[in-house]
Design a protein around this motif. Sequence first.
Motif, PDB file in Angstrom:
ATOM      1  N   ARG A 120       0.837  -1.199   0.000  1.00 41.29           N
ATOM      2  CA  ARG A 120       0.000   0.000   0.000  1.00 41.29           C
ATOM      3  C   ARG A 120       0.878   1.258   0.000  1.00 41.29           C
ATOM      4  O   ARG A 120       0.774   2.114   0.877  1.00 41.29           O
ATOM      5  CB  ARG A 120      -0.991  -0.026   1.155  1.00 41.29           C
ATOM      6  N   SER A 121       1.736   1.311  -1.018  1.00 37.58           N
ATOM      7  CA  SER A 121       2.626   2.462  -1.169  1.00 37.58           C
ATOM      8  C   SER A 121       2.750   2.798  -2.651  1.00 37.58           C
ATOM      9  O   SER A 121       2.475   1.967  -3.508  1.00 37.58           O
ATOM     10  CB  SER A 121       4.004   2.155  -0.576  1.00 37.58           C
ATOM     11  N   TRP A 122       3.155   4.035  -2.926  1.00 35.65           N
ATOM     12  CA  TRP A 122       3.380   4.452  -4.304  1.00 35.65           C
ATOM     13  C   TRP A 122       4.308   5.668  -4.327  1.00 35.65           C
ATOM     14  O   TRP A 122       4.480   6.357  -3.334  1.00 35.65           O
ATOM     15  CB  TRP A 122       2.080   4.760  -5.040  1.00 35.65           C
ATOM     16  N   THR A 123       4.903   5.899  -5.518  1.00 28.78           N
ATOM     17  CA  THR A 123       5.742   7.066  -5.764  1.00 28.78           C
ATOM     18  C   THR A 123       5.343   7.642  -7.103  1.00 28.78           C
ATOM     19  O   THR A 123       5.124   6.906  -8.065  1.00 28.78           O
ATOM     20  CB  THR A 123       7.234   6.679  -5.782  1.00 28.78           C
ATOM     21  N   PHE A 124       5.245   8.963  -7.179  1.00 22.97           N
ATOM     22  CA  PHE A 124       4.848   9.625  -8.421  1.00 22.97           C
ATOM     23  C   PHE A 124       5.835  10.737  -8.736  1.00 22.97           C
ATOM     24  O   PHE A 124       6.051  11.640  -7.937  1.00 22.97           O
ATOM     25  CB  PHE A 124       3.436  10.211  -8.287  1.00 22.97           C
ATOM     26  N   ALA A 178       5.857  12.980  -5.364  1.00 22.23           N
ATOM     27  CA  ALA A 178       4.923  12.619  -4.293  1.00 22.23           C
ATOM     28  C   ALA A 178       5.164  11.154  -3.948  1.00 22.23           C
ATOM     29  O   ALA A 178       5.430  10.334  -4.829  1.00 22.23           O
ATOM     30  CB  ALA A 178       3.485  12.844  -4.727  1.00 22.23           C
ATOM     31  N   HIS A 179       5.060  10.845  -2.674  1.00 22.92           N
ATOM     32  CA  HIS A 179       5.320   9.481  -2.213  1.00 22.92           C
ATOM     33  C   HIS A 179       4.359   9.157  -1.075  1.00 22.92           C
ATOM     34  O   HIS A 179       4.124   9.995  -0.203  1.00 22.92           O
ATOM     35  CB  HIS A 179       6.769   9.359  -1.736  1.00 22.92           C
ATOM     36  N   TYR A 180       3.805   7.943  -1.109  1.00 21.17           N
ATOM     37  CA  TYR A 180       2.924   7.496  -0.036  1.00 21.17           C
ATOM     38  C   TYR A 180       3.427   6.158   0.483  1.00 21.17           C
ATOM     39  O   TYR A 180       3.699   5.243  -0.296  1.00 21.17           O
ATOM     40  CB  TYR A 180       1.482   7.335  -0.535  1.00 21.17           C
ATOM     41  N   SER A 181       3.582   6.062   1.799  1.00 26.52           N
ATOM     42  CA  SER A 181       4.052   4.828   2.417  1.00 26.52           C
ATOM     43  C   SER A 181       3.682   4.835   3.897  1.00 26.52           C
ATOM     44  O   SER A 181       3.766   5.875   4.560  1.00 26.52           O
ATOM     45  CB  SER A 181       5.574   4.721   2.258  1.00 26.52           C
ATOM     46  N   LYS A 182       3.260   3.687   4.400  1.00 29.05           N
ATOM     47  CA  LYS A 182       2.985   3.494   5.824  1.00 29.05           C
ATOM     48  C   LYS A 182       2.050   4.547   6.397  1.00 29.05           C
ATOM     49  O   LYS A 182       2.256   5.059   7.489  1.00 29.05           O
ATOM     50  CB  LYS A 182       4.290   3.445   6.613  1.00 29.05           C
ATOM     51  N   VAL A 189      -2.730  10.147   5.958  1.00 33.02           N
ATOM     52  CA  VAL A 189      -3.995   9.939   5.246  1.00 33.02           C
ATOM     53  C   VAL A 189      -4.135   8.460   4.918  1.00 33.02           C
ATOM     54  O   VAL A 189      -3.159   7.713   4.935  1.00 33.02           O
ATOM     55  CB  VAL A 189      -4.093  10.761   3.935  1.00 33.02           C
ATOM     56  N   SER A 190      -5.341   8.053   4.575  1.00 32.00           N
ATOM     57  CA  SER A 190      -5.568   6.655   4.189  1.00 32.00           C
ATOM     58  C   SER A 190      -5.040   6.401   2.786  1.00 32.00           C
ATOM     59  O   SER A 190      -4.900   7.330   1.984  1.00 32.00           O
ATOM     60  CB  SER A 190      -7.067   6.331   4.246  1.00 32.00           C
ATOM     61  N   PHE A 191      -4.768   5.141   2.473  1.00 28.76           N
ATOM     62  CA  PHE A 191      -4.312   4.762   1.139  1.00 28.76           C
ATOM     63  C   PHE A 191      -5.342   5.188   0.093  1.00 28.76           C
ATOM     64  O   PHE A 191      -4.993   5.695  -0.970  1.00 28.76           O
ATOM     65  CB  PHE A 191      -4.083   3.249   1.085  1.00 28.76           C
ATOM     66  N   GLU A 192      -6.621   5.018   0.407  1.00 31.97           N
ATOM     67  CA  GLU A 192      -7.692   5.333  -0.529  1.00 31.97           C
ATOM     68  C   GLU A 192      -7.706   6.815  -0.904  1.00 31.97           C
ATOM     69  O   GLU A 192      -8.022   7.170  -2.031  1.00 31.97           O
ATOM     70  CB  GLU A 192      -9.055   4.951   0.061  1.00 31.97           C
ATOM     71  N   ARG A 193      -7.347   7.700   0.005  1.00 32.90           N
ATOM     72  CA  ARG A 193      -7.357   9.144  -0.260  1.00 32.90           C
ATOM     73  C   ARG A 193      -6.004   9.675  -0.697  1.00 32.90           C
ATOM     74  O   ARG A 193      -5.894  10.824  -1.114  1.00 32.90           O
ATOM     75  CB  ARG A 193      -7.826   9.878   0.991  1.00 32.90           C
ATOM     76  N   SER A 194      -4.975   8.866  -0.615  1.00 38.35           N
ATOM     77  CA  SER A 194      -3.620   9.344  -0.880  1.00 38.35           C
ATOM     78  C   SER A 194      -3.387   9.789  -2.318  1.00 38.35           C
ATOM     79  O   SER A 194      -2.561  10.645  -2.583  1.00 38.35           O
ATOM     80  CB  SER A 194      -2.596   8.276  -0.508  1.00 38.35           C
TER      81      SER A 194
END
Length: 143
Positions: free
Chosen positions: A6-10, A19-23, A35-40
């Motif tokens: 449940r992570s990503w990098t853009f 932009a990066h989302y993790s943990k 924030v939640s994964f769904e809203r990230s």
Amino acid sequence: MDEQERSWTFDRQGSSHRAHYSKGHLHSEDGSFEVSFERSGNVAPPVRLLTPELLPLWGSPASYSPMLVQRIKTHWLLFTFEHELDPAQRVTLVVDERDGIAHRSYSQSHTTVLTEVRVLDNEEPAPAQPKFSRLQEWPKLEY
């Protein structure tokens, strides 16, 4: 995107913005937020197309509802969504049934087209910073 983690990098081509989302944390040019994964994916629309089932288009509490689904050739589905207060306001998605990804999204203000998607094998290491070739012309939309 790593759905299991449940992570990503853009990375936006031609921009130093990343932009990066993790943990459970979104790191963007605006700072770091929980924030939640769904809203990230709100900060990176192309990332959101990788998980179209999480887009806020599927009825309440969203303002859009799916109104029409059409099969295009063998494996493409065209979804048309209408705004609940103004049926003339529409959003469409083109989803590939083989991978479940929305390869195209059209709204009144934005058009997003994924031109290249590659799924990594479980043992394959993720590239440090993926590179995408610059588009030389508008993509040909062949279904």
